[in-house]
Design an enzyme around this catalytic site. Sequence first.
Site, PDB file in Angstrom:
ATOM      1  CB  SER A 106      44.296  70.463   6.163  1.00 52.34           C
ATOM      2  OG  SER A 106      43.641  70.424   4.906  1.00 52.34           O
ATOM      3  CE  LYS A 118      38.450  66.711   1.028  1.00 58.09           C
ATOM      4  NZ  LYS A 118      39.090  65.382   1.012  1.00 58.09           N
ATOM      5  CG  ASP A 127      51.444  63.329  -2.983  1.00 55.90           C
ATOM      6  OD1 ASP A 127      51.311  64.566  -3.093  1.00 55.90           O
ATOM      7  OD2 ASP A 127      50.498  62.574  -2.675  1.00 55.90           O
ATOM      8  CD  GLU A 186      50.022  65.651  -7.183  1.00 62.33           C
ATOM      9  OE1 GLU A 186      49.864  65.063  -6.104  1.00 62.33           O
ATOM     10  OE2 GLU A 186      50.921  65.355  -7.997  1.00 62.33           O
ATOM     11  N   GLY A 194      53.973  69.683  -3.987  1.00 66.46           N
ATOM     12  CA  GLY A 194      53.263  68.499  -3.499  1.00 66.46           C
ATOM     13  C   GLY A 194      52.910  67.550  -4.619  1.00 66.46           C
ATOM     14  CB  SER A 209      37.955  71.249  -5.073  1.00 66.66           C
ATOM     15  OG  SER A 209      39.063  72.045  -4.708  1.00 66.66           O
TER      16      SER A 209
END
Length: 325
Positions: free
Chosen positions: A82, A57, A214, A208, A212, A308
């Site tokens: 989060s 990030k 989506d 995923e 979750g 990640s």
Amino acid sequence: MTTTTPPVTLDDIRDAAARLKGVAHRTPVLRSRTLDALVGAEVFLKCENFQRVGAFKFRGAYNAASRLTPDQLARGIATYSSGNHAQAVALAARELGTTAVIVMPHDAPASKRDATAGYGAEIVTYDRYTGDRVAIAEALAAERGLAVIPPYEHPHVIAGQGTAALELLEEVGELDALMTPVGGGGLIAGSATAAKGQYADLRMIGVEPEAGDDTKRSLEAGRRIEIPVPHTIADGQALHTPGELTFAVNRLLVDAIELVSDDEIREAMRFAFERLKIVVEPSGATPLAALLAGRMGSLPRRVGVIISGGNVDAERFARLCGGTD
């Protein structure tokens, strides 16, 4: 959101890489003969758990923050996250001599919350199951005149995230497939843009948690689908819908989404610790979990995986690997 003009290009990612040079870490690529033998492919692990703030990030946060005007930097930055993007914006703000206000769920892992505060950010908490983090952050930004840097809904953030894949390909050359975790979609959107911009036949695979799914549902439906906020150990992927901008990219460039269970994520974390000698947080372990569980069936010869992040404290890591969390 539909567009024929891509919001992020390979040139944007190369520009972000130049901006991040000497600021972000060029993270290592690990190999494991044991892993290769288990899954039947050559696997190249891009370890963003060694990135600044412990996750990819920082790449997107710094790329976006560094492009703010002097007046915007003087007023400060706001975001919502989060944990990993929260830390990334907090550190980017500190590096650029400004301040940050971060909207975080009250149940965010304590290690991520403490690290965010440690970088000097102000933290505003909310209930992720009843509150609207975007509305809270935008209200604070409007009240205080802050610039908002969202976790994934921004072309400069997406371009920054894509530099991890760019580095991986520079180091190992052409890959047959590239796997990343999928939360809001920024990492896979940037990675797909970087990878398919060079190797059009590369297969782009997102992973995923089962609770979750989506993005998987949305890609299958051809439109963004909303689900209840998922309960999963992969807190960085506990989202109810893909981003609008990221989905516009991913529906064009992502070939498949695989799902993994929380138990498979735990097993991948244990494998990474015991065999690779690295600590990986639950969200970062999902692509490795998919490989170890055989979710893709027969694999192509050369597979890249972006790990990640590694932001999990020792106590929770022990609980997760012991199956008690």
